[in-house]
Motif scaffolding. Structure first.
Motif, PDB file in Angstrom:
ATOM      1  N   VAL A   1      11.347  10.316  -7.972  1.00 17.13           N
ATOM      2  CA  VAL A   1      11.082   9.399  -6.621  1.00 17.13           C
ATOM      3  C   VAL A   1      10.806  10.055  -5.396  1.00 17.13           C
ATOM      4  N   PRO A   2       9.727   9.830  -4.465  1.00 18.22           N
ATOM      5  CA  PRO A   2       9.559  10.718  -3.203  1.00 18.22           C
ATOM      6  C   PRO A   2      10.490   9.955  -2.132  1.00 18.22           C
ATOM      7  N   VAL A   3      10.892  10.748  -1.029  1.00 21.88           N
ATOM      8  CA  VAL A   3      11.487  10.120  -0.021  1.00 21.88           C
ATOM      9  C   VAL A   3      10.547   9.847   0.990  1.00 21.88           C
ATOM     10  N   LEU A   4      10.897   8.585   1.584  1.00 16.11           N
ATOM     11  CA  LEU A   4       9.542   8.047   2.606  1.00 16.11           C
ATOM     12  C   LEU A   4      10.359   8.392   3.862  1.00 16.11           C
ATOM     13  N   PHE A   5       9.561   9.075   4.919  1.00 12.48           N
ATOM     14  CA  PHE A   5      10.180   9.541   6.103  1.00 12.48           C
ATOM     15  C   PHE A   5       9.129   8.730   7.129  1.00 12.48           C
ATOM     16  N   PRO A   6       9.456   7.383   7.645  1.00  9.95           N
ATOM     17  CA  PRO A   6       8.538   6.788   8.616  1.00  9.95           C
ATOM     18  C   PRO A   6       8.782   7.517   9.829  1.00  9.95           C
ATOM     19  N   ILE A   7       7.618   7.558  10.922  1.00  4.55           N
ATOM     20  CA  ILE A   7       7.505   8.340  11.826  1.00  4.55           C
ATOM     21  C   ILE A   7       7.499   7.121  13.041  1.00  4.55           C
ATOM     22  N   GLY A   8       6.472   6.272  12.834  1.00 10.46           N
ATOM     23  CA  GLY A   8       6.308   5.307  13.947  1.00 10.46           C
ATOM     24  C   GLY A   8       7.070   3.886  13.875  1.00 10.46           C
TER      25      GLY A   8
ATOM     26  N   GLU B   1      12.041  -4.379  -2.090  1.00 10.24           N
ATOM     27  CA  GLU B   1      10.786  -4.158  -2.968  1.00 10.24           C
ATOM     28  C   GLU B   1      10.227  -2.503  -2.819  1.00 10.24           C
ATOM     29  N   LEU B   2      10.675  -1.958  -1.883  1.00 13.95           N
ATOM     30  CA  LEU B   2      10.235  -0.448  -1.826  1.00 13.95           C
ATOM     31  C   LEU B   2      11.312   0.469  -2.364  1.00 13.95           C
ATOM     32  N   ALA B   3      12.809   0.067  -2.564  1.00 12.85           N
ATOM     33  CA  ALA B   3      13.593   0.872  -2.968  1.00 12.85           C
ATOM     34  C   ALA B   3      13.190   1.377  -4.551  1.00 12.85           C
ATOM     35  N   SER B   4      12.413   0.673  -5.297  1.00 13.52           N
ATOM     36  CA  SER B   4      12.383   1.343  -6.741  1.00 13.52           C
ATOM     37  C   SER B   4      11.115   2.174  -6.618  1.00 13.52           C
TER      38      SER B   4
ATOM     39  N   ARG C   1       0.772  -1.183  -0.116  1.00 13.47           N
ATOM     40  CA  ARG C   1      -0.177  -0.024  -0.006  1.00 13.47           C
ATOM     41  C   ARG C   1       0.834   1.230   0.023  1.00 13.47           C
ATOM     42  N   LEU C   2       2.145   1.147   0.907  1.00 13.43           N
ATOM     43  CA  LEU C   2       2.797   2.488   0.863  1.00 13.43           C
ATOM     44  C   LEU C   2       3.584   2.547  -0.634  1.00 13.43           C
ATOM     45  N   ALA C   3       3.802   1.331  -1.448  1.00  9.38           N
ATOM     46  CA  ALA C   3       4.508   1.392  -2.471  1.00  9.38           C
ATOM     47  C   ALA C   3       3.767   2.046  -3.454  1.00  9.38           C
TER      48      ALA C   3
ATOM     49  N   ASN D   1       4.271   5.449  -5.840  1.00  7.58           N
ATOM     50  CA  ASN D   1       4.296   5.458  -7.130  1.00  7.58           C
ATOM     51  C   ASN D   1       3.364   6.605  -7.767  1.00  7.58           C
ATOM     52  N   SER D   2       2.037   6.851  -7.097  1.00  9.86           N
ATOM     53  CA  SER D   2       1.170   7.764  -7.418  1.00  9.86           C
ATOM     54  C   SER D   2       1.847   9.128  -7.212  1.00  9.86           C
ATOM     55  N   ILE D   3       2.713   9.384  -5.994  1.00 13.35           N
ATOM     56  CA  ILE D   3       3.371  10.581  -5.985  1.00 13.35           C
ATOM     57  C   ILE D   3       4.315  10.903  -7.144  1.00 13.35           C
ATOM     58  N   ARG D   4       5.001   9.585  -7.322  1.00  9.63           N
ATOM     59  CA  ARG D   4       6.361   9.666  -8.168  1.00  9.63           C
ATOM     60  C   ARG D   4       5.556  10.205  -9.708  1.00  9.63           C
ATOM     61  N   ALA D   5       4.425   9.513 -10.111  1.00  9.27           N
ATOM     62  CA  ALA D   5       3.836   9.879 -11.315  1.00  9.27           C
ATOM     63  C   ALA D   5       3.398  11.277 -11.389  1.00  9.27           C
ATOM     64  N   GLU D   6       2.817  11.923 -10.319  1.00 10.30           N
ATOM     65  CA  GLU D   6       2.342  13.398 -10.289  1.00 10.30           C
ATOM     66  C   GLU D   6       3.874  14.086 -10.405  1.00 10.30           C
ATOM     67  N   LYS D   7       5.010  13.841  -9.350  1.00  5.35           N
ATOM     68  CA  LYS D   7       5.791  14.869  -9.447  1.00  5.35           C
ATOM     69  C   LYS D   7       6.930  14.725 -10.532  1.00  5.35           C
ATOM     70  N   GLU D   8       6.879  13.403 -11.047  1.00  4.82           N
ATOM     71  CA  GLU D   8       8.034  13.000 -11.853  1.00  4.82           C
ATOM     72  C   GLU D   8       9.465  12.778 -11.357  1.00  4.82           C
TER      73      GLU D   8
END
Length: 378
Positions: free
Chosen positions: A78-85, A98-101, A63-65, A69-76
Motif C-alpha cells: 500500500v503506497p503512502v500518500l503525501f499531499p503537498i497542496g 474511501e481512500l484508506a483502503s 482518480r487518486l485512488a 491502486n496501480s502502484i499497489r498492484a505494481e509494488k505489492e
C-alpha cells in the motif's frame, strides 16, 4: 506518492525519500499544470502521473485512488500518500474513509483542518494554553483601534485562494485604516485586527502521528522575505527554540492534529498555523532533518520515538536564488543597503545552500529556473 508536484516544496521530499531508498511516484493534475513540474525530472521519480481534470473536481479522490491502486498492484504494498497542496489535503481529508483502503496517510479530519486554519479560533485556543498571542482589537470600518500600527487579515486567507502577500494589510496611521479594513472585509466580513509585530518570523514545523505525538520537529527563522513588505521566505535558517517547540506541540495536541503543520511565531507570539507543507519546506532536506522520512514511517504505522530535540544541523541557511535576488534588489531600492549586501554575499557563506539545487539531482533546479523565467513557474 506525492501530489501537486507543481509546487517547488515537493522536490525536497521527493529527493529526501529517494535518497533513503523509497520508490517515489509523483502526480500533478492537468488543469493546474504550469510547464513540466521539476519533480517529474528528478532522478528519484520512479513514476510520474498526469491526473485528468483539477484537484478541485469531485472525481479527484477517485482518480487518486485509481493511481494508488496501480502502484499497489505494481509494488505489492500500500503506497503512502503525501499531499503537498492545500486543495488535495482538503479532498483527502473529506474522503479519508474511501481512500484508506488504497493508501496510507497522515491527515486531520476536515473539522480539525478548518479550526487550524481559523486565526481567531487558534488565538482563542492559545489563550487557554497560556501561549502568548498578539493583542487583538475589536474594530470595524468606523471603529478605530486604540493605537497603530496594526495588521488586518481574514481569519483564513489561504482558503480564499489568496497569495501570502495578499492575506493581510499593514496600517500605520489612522487615515489609512478604513480603506484597509474595507479591502480585507471583502474577503471576510469580520477580519482580524491585531497589533503589528516587527520581529523576524519563526516557524516550528512538526509531523504529528495518529496519536498526535510529535515524531519530527524542525525550527526555522526567516532571514529575508519577498516581497520584503511581508512575503514568503526568500532565505531562512535552521535553529532550535525549546520554548516555541513546546508551545507549538501543545497547540497541535489540543487540536488533536494529525499530519504536517507549521506553527508561525513573531516576537515570541503565536501568529497562525499552516496545517500543510509550507513554502520553506526544502530546508528540512538541506539541514538533514528526517522530517519526510518520519511522515512516511508514521503514516505506514511504524512507531517512532517522540522528538525531544533537534535531529538536524542548526545554522544551515537556505535561499531561493530568484526570490532572494529580488529581495536584495528590493532592499536596495528601499534604502536598506545592509540587508541587500548581506543577501548578495549569501552564496559565499559556508553553511548556505540553494533550496532546489542538488549535485546528485541537478535537472529539476534548471527546469524550475526555466519555468519561472518563462512565466510558467509555480
Amino acid at each position: 506518492m506525492f501530489t501537486d508536484v507543481k509546487y517547488r516544496a515537493s522536490l525536497a521530499a521527493v529527493q529526501a525519500l529517494g535518497k533513503a531508498g523509497y520508490p517515489v511516484y509523483t502526480a500533478q493534475t492537468e488543469a493546474e499544470l504550469q510547464g513540466t513540474p521539476p519533480a517529474f525530472s528528478s532522478v528519484y521519480a520512479k513514476g510520474v502521473f498526469l491526473v485528468p481534470g483539477s484537484c478541485y473536481d469531485v472525481e479527484y479522490p477517485a482518480r487518486l485512488a485509481e493511481i494508488c491502486n496501480s502502484i499497489r498492484a505494481e509494488k505489492e504494498q500500500v503506497p503512502v500518500l503525501f499531499p503537498i497542496g492545500a486543495a488535495t489535503l482538503s479532498q483527502v481529508a473529506g474522503h479519508s474513509e474511501e481512500l484508506a483502503s488504497t493508501a496510507r496517510f497522515l491527515i486531520s479530519p476536515p473539522e480539525v483542518l478548518d479550526r487550524a486554519n481559523d486565526k481567531r479560533a487558534v488565538a482563542e485556543l492559545a489563550q487557554t494554553l497560556n501561549i502568548p498571542i498578539p493583542e487583538e482589537f475589536d474594530c470595524r470600518e468606523d471603529r478605530l483601534p486604540p493605537r497603530f500600527p496594526v495588521v488586518i487579515k481574514p481569519r483564513c486567507g489561504e482558503k480564499l485562494g489568496l497569495h501570502a502577500e495578499e492575506r493581510y494589510c499593514k496600517v500605520y496611521q489612522e487615515s489609512d485604516f478604513a480603506a484597509a479594513y474595507s479591502k480585507m472585509a471583502r474577503f471576510d466580513p469580520e477580519p482580524v485586527v491585531q497589533e503589528l509585530l516587527t520581529g523576524d518570523g519563526v516557524g516550528v514545523s512538526a509531523v504529528m502521528d495518529q496519536n498526535s505525538r510529535p515524531v519530527s520537529v524542525v525550527c526555522h527563522r526567516r532571514i529575508r522575505e519577498y516581497p520584503i513588505e511581508g512575503g514568503p521566505s526568500a532565505c531562512c535558517e535552521s535553529f532550535w527554540d525549546g520554548t516555541l517547540v513546546r508551545y507549538a506541540v501543545e497547540l497541535l495536541q489540543a487540536l488533536h492534529f494529525v499530519g504536517i503543520a507549521m506553527v508561525e511565531f513573531k516576537d515570541g507570539k503565536l501568529l497562525e498555523i499552516n496545517p500543510r507543507v509550507w513554502g520553506s519546506f526544502p530546508l528540512t532536506e538541506k539541514c538533514g532533518s528526517p522530517f519526510s522520512l518520519r511522515y512516511v514511517q508514521a503514516a505506514s504505522g511504524n512507531a517512532a520515538a517522540v522528538c525531544e530535540g533537534p535531529e538536524y544541523k542548526e545554522g544551515i541557511r537556505m535561499r531561493f536564488l530568484l526570490n532572494d535576488t529580488l529581495a536584495c534588489l528590493s532592499y536596495l531600492c528601499h534604502g536598506q543597503p545592509g540587508k541587500a549586501l548581506s543577501g548578495l554575499t549569501e552564496p559565499f557563506r559556508p553553511k548556505s545552500k540553494e533550496a532546489l539545487f542538488s549535485w546528485r539531482d541537478p535537472k529539476p533546479f534548471f527546469l524550475y529556473l526555466k519555468n519561472t523565467l518563462t512565466k510558467r513557474g509555480d
